[in-house]
Design a protein around this motif. Structure first.
Motif: not given
Length: 164
Positions: A139-140, A142, A161, A164
């Motif tokens: 998973l993307a 941040t 986390y 995104d």
């Protein structure tokens, strides 16, 4: 469906520990009426815990639900000679490495920590972090490194986390 050795077989203590109760104290300050699934750790390999994280994500996706995953646990317990478990050079090394991994969201590196190194560092959160890594794999995200401290000879780190 995957077969994974998980469940209550071999569970040592059914009571909720501080790794569960402390985060829930803070969760309850902001949320009510939520559903909770508490997952404890085992003596299984890091790869098994990573696979458990994948299963958790697959289950959440299959249910079409949103989820918050809290991976709770201390870092090294061997940061200071006067700390609860004394000092070993692996203690500060572990905390530096784990905060780099967790602070950047480079979760696959969690699997490269040897069991021997983790044992010498006196950590107690690595398997919890590895479950989180499996849940977030691919998973993307941040990552945000919020804090780190070790004032009493035990390392404490906080990261967040956002998917995104």
């Amino acid at each position: 469906m995957k077969k994974l050795p998980a469940g209550t077989d071999g569970e040592r203590d059914r009571r909720l520990d501080h790794g569960t109760m402390v985060p829930l104290y803070f969760v309850n300050q902001y949320w009510q009426n939520y559903k909770l699934v508490r997952i404890g750790l085992s003596g299984l390999s890091l790869c098994s815990h990573f696979a458990l994280g994948r299963c958790i994500r697959e289950s959440v996706e299959a249910l079409g639900e949103r989820a918050v995953i809290i991976a709770s646990g201390d870092l090294s317990h061997r940061l200071k000679a006067d700390g609860p478990y004394g000092y070993k050079k692996e203690g500060p090394e572990y905390d530096k490495r784990i905060m780099d991994v967790m602070g950047t969201g480079d979760f696959a590196r969690l699997l490269s920590f040897s069991e021997d190194f983790c044992e010498k560092a006196g950590e107690c959160g690595h398997r919890s972090f590895t479950i989180l890594a499996g849940a977030l794999e691919g998973l993307a995200v941040t990552p945000t490194r919020i804090s780190y401290e070790g004032p009493f000879g035990v390392g404490y780190g906080v990261c967040e986390y956002m998917v995104d």
